[in-house]
Structures are given as structure tokens and as C-alpha cells.
Design an enzyme around this catalytic site. Structure first.
Site, PDB file in Angstrom:
ATOM      1  CE  LYS A  59      -2.361  -1.594   3.712  1.00 26.31           C
ATOM      2  NZ  LYS A  59      -1.756  -2.826   3.781  1.00 26.31           N
ATOM      3  CB  THR A  60       3.690   2.313   2.034  1.00 22.12           C
ATOM      4  OG1 THR A  60       2.977   2.205   3.236  1.00 22.12           O
ATOM      5  CG2 THR A  60       4.776   3.503   2.253  1.00 22.12           C
ATOM      6  CG  ASP A 104       0.761   3.174   6.849  1.00 19.07           C
ATOM      7  OD1 ASP A 104      -0.271   2.404   6.302  1.00 19.07           O
ATOM      8  OD2 ASP A 104       1.756   2.345   7.102  1.00 19.07           O
ATOM      9  CB  THR A 153      -4.606  -3.792   7.976  1.00 15.62           C
ATOM     10  OG1 THR A 153      -4.591  -3.170   9.400  1.00 15.62           O
ATOM     11  CG2 THR A 153      -3.321  -3.322   7.473  1.00 15.62           C
ATOM     12  NE  ARG A 212       5.852  -4.824   5.002  1.00 13.62           N
ATOM     13  CZ  ARG A 212       5.065  -4.230   5.488  1.00 13.62           C
ATOM     14  NH1 ARG A 212       4.501  -4.580   6.648  1.00 13.62           N
ATOM     15  NH2 ARG A 212       4.579  -3.105   5.177  1.00 13.62           N
TER      16      ARG A 212
END
Length: 329
Positions: A59-60, A104, A153, A212
Site C-alpha cells: 500500500k505504501t 498510513d 488493514t 514484504r
């Protein structure tokens, strides 16, 4: 200059830097690409965007790529860092026209902050209350035409008035095996690490379908290669890294197996409520919900029922635990 861990922080170096670098999420990219190109063609500020999905799905990184595509600066902050209306006012008034504000974990924003953001997102104005009691007065401050990109999330916990102010909402899903392999190949090139196709596939298959995690495993594989002076890493070399990380063939780590074992051994396979499970497994409820449960559900090892979590037949088989025959009456 070529990007590598010597010229910039390692985690930053592994992030996608351009739209072409961002691998996977093709349906999302198609829709989002249309919004970006249309805004650029009109010369408009990009609409507010909301990205949601599990941790580590990008997302980032996506927000940074969007900013680069728009040729805009991006200011980053976390939902936990904004406490008062003054924090928001200071942040918003320092933005420039067309700048992107990325928040975030926006589900962690206090309600007072969300209410301040409503008018900022809709009218590009801040409605501030100055003073208290009979002496209180309101003051409107005009803001630059900025774009808010939120990431969360926990989509369901966001208030409807906040969600409704986003021009588009996108869900990031778990990645396909092929896309994860492409990410591993790209990252290994940045890390200057040579991998065989079998090693790439082995790492991708244990990545929990999450970039990740794939990059985290890849860095440990690089450690093995460095220590042993391995020029080209094959599947057997990669398995050595999987061994000391205690990652099994499906990417389950010790804590994942602990959650499943707790349900099976302490609660006879379930159903068990999240509070009881967290207490018995000595884990935070949010950690179970955000980190472990999504992947276990994806694998079909857990089922969520109105009465609680249940370990499935596949979970018993994976842990090599005989499944008891329950009384049907």
C-alpha cells in the site's frame, strides 16, 4: 547510479520506484491508471484514494508510485502520530497545491481528527473552533488542493462519512505465485544476488503471497550466500535459509504453527473465541487478526464461525496431528 544497498537504505531500495516496477495487482493498476491519466490530462488534482488490504502487500509503495506518476511531492504520516486538531491543521496548511498526503493506518485516527478531515477533504477548508464556552468562535482556513491517500488493514472500522469522501477505494489482494517470482527476481538483482529459477520459485512459494515477506526471506538467503561464498544460489542453498528461519513448505513460521496447535490441542480444534485464543497463545488479539489469521484463512487451515475459530482437516494434516472423530449427537 544503480540503486543498491550501498547507495540508499536497503528496504527503500527494494521498493518499486516506478509504475513499471510495481508488479502484480493488475486489475487495480488498470483502474487506478485511468484515474491518474485522466487527472493529468485535465490538469486536475488527483482525487482522494483509499487503499486497503493486509500488511506487506504494497500500500505504501503504491502511494509512492502514484505520487511519482503525478509528479507530486508526498508527505507521509501515520494515523497514530496525529493526536489533536492542531496537528492536522499544521500538517494541511503546509501542503502545496497538488501535493499528496499519505496517512498510513488511517483506521487509528481519533474521531476528532477524522471530523477535522471531513471538510478538508471535501471543501479544502479547515473549520476550527477557537476558545471555549461563550467565547468560542469558528474560523475557516482555506487549504491547497491536495490529495489524501489513506491506507488501512481494517476497512470495516472506518466511519462511513470518511470512506465516502474518497474518490476511489482499492483493495490489494494476495499475490499470485508468478508475480511473487517476478518480485523476487527484481529484488535479487538489486541485491546483486544470483538465483536459479528453482531458488526463485522456492522463495516465492514460502512468501505467504506477500512481497514484504518475500524480500525478508530473500535477504536471509543472501546471508547464507555471503557466508558460504556462493556465487549462484540454488534451491538447496535456499532451503538452508528456510531451515534457520523455521519456515515450512507453505511459508508457515513457528508462530503460525503455534496458533494452529493451540486451537487443536488446547481447544480440541475449536470453535474458540479470539480472546481465549490470544490469552492461551500469549499473543495480542490484533496480531492474530492482522498477521497470522489472514494467511491461515487463505490456506484453508482456519474457518471463522459465529462461535469462533475452527481448525480444518487441512490444518491437522499439515501438522501431522490425527483429527479426532467428533460425536455428531
Amino acid at each position: 547510479m544503480e540503486r543498491n544497498e550501498k547507495t540508499e537504505p536497503l528496504y527503500t531500495a527494494l521498493r518499486p520506484q516506478t509504475w513499471q516496477d510495481y508488479i502484480g495487482q493488475e486489475k487495480l493498476k488498470t483502474s487506478l491508471g485511468i484515474i491518474i491519466q485522466a487527472a493529468k490530462k485535465r490538469g486536475d488534482t488527483l482525487e482522494h484514494l483509499l487503499f486497503y488490504g493486509n500488511s506487506g502487500l504494497g500500500k505504501t509503495s503504491l502511494a509512492k508510485v502514484v505520487a511519482k506518476e503525478m509528479g507530486a511531492e508526498m508527505t507521509y504520516c501515520s494515523g497514530t502520530s496525529l493526536i489533536s486538531s492542531g496537528d492536522v491543521a499544521s500538517l494541511l496548511t503546509n501542503l502545496q497545491d497538488g501535493e499528496i498526503l499519505f496517512i498510513d493506518e488511517c483506521h487509528r485516527l481519533p474521531r476528532t481528527i477524522l471530523e477535522t478531515l471531513y471538510s478538508a477533504m471535501e471543501d479544502y477548508k479547515l473549520h476550527l473552533v477557537i476558545g471555549k464556552g461563550p467565547m468560542a468562535r469558528t474560523m475557516d482556513i482555506s487549504l491547497p488542493r491536495f490529495t489524501l491517500i489513506g491506507a488501512t488493514t481494517k476497512m470495516a472500522t472506518l466511519p462511513a462519512p470518511f470512506r465516502n469522501r474518497f474518490g476511489a477505494i482499492f483493495q490489494l489482494n494476495f499475490y499470485e505465485q508468478g508475480d511473487i517470482e517476478k518480485i523476487v527476481e527484481r529484488s535479487s538483482h538489486i541485491l546483486q544476488l544470483e538465483l536459479t529459477k528453482e531458488a526463485v520459485a522456492a522463495i516465492a512459494s514460502r512468501s505467504r503471497f506477500t512481497p514484504r515477506v518475500a524480500n525478508r526471506i530473500l535477504k536471509r538467503v543472501r546471508d547464507i550466500a555471503t557466508i558460504n561464498d556462493i556465487a549462484t544460489v540454488n534451491a538447496e542453498h535456499a532451503k538452508e535459509a528456510f531451515g534457520f528461519l523455521e519456515i515450512d513448505d507453505l511459508g508457515l513460521e513457528p508462530d503460525d504453527r503455534k496458533i494452529l496447535s493451540t486451537i487443536i490441542q488446547k481447544f480440541s480444534g475449536g470453535p474458540v473465541g479470539i480472546q481465549a485464543l490470544a490469552a492461551m497463545a500469549a499473543e495480542e488479539q490484533e496480531t492474530i487478526l492482522d498477521v497470522y489469521e489472514p494467511y491461515l484463512l487463505q490456506l484453508g487451515f482456519l474457518e471463522r464461525t459465529p462461535r469462533g475459530r475452527i481448525a480444518t482437516k487441512r490444518a491437522y494434516q499439515h501438522l501431522h496431528i490425527p483429527q479426532p472423530q467428533k460425536d455428531l449427537f
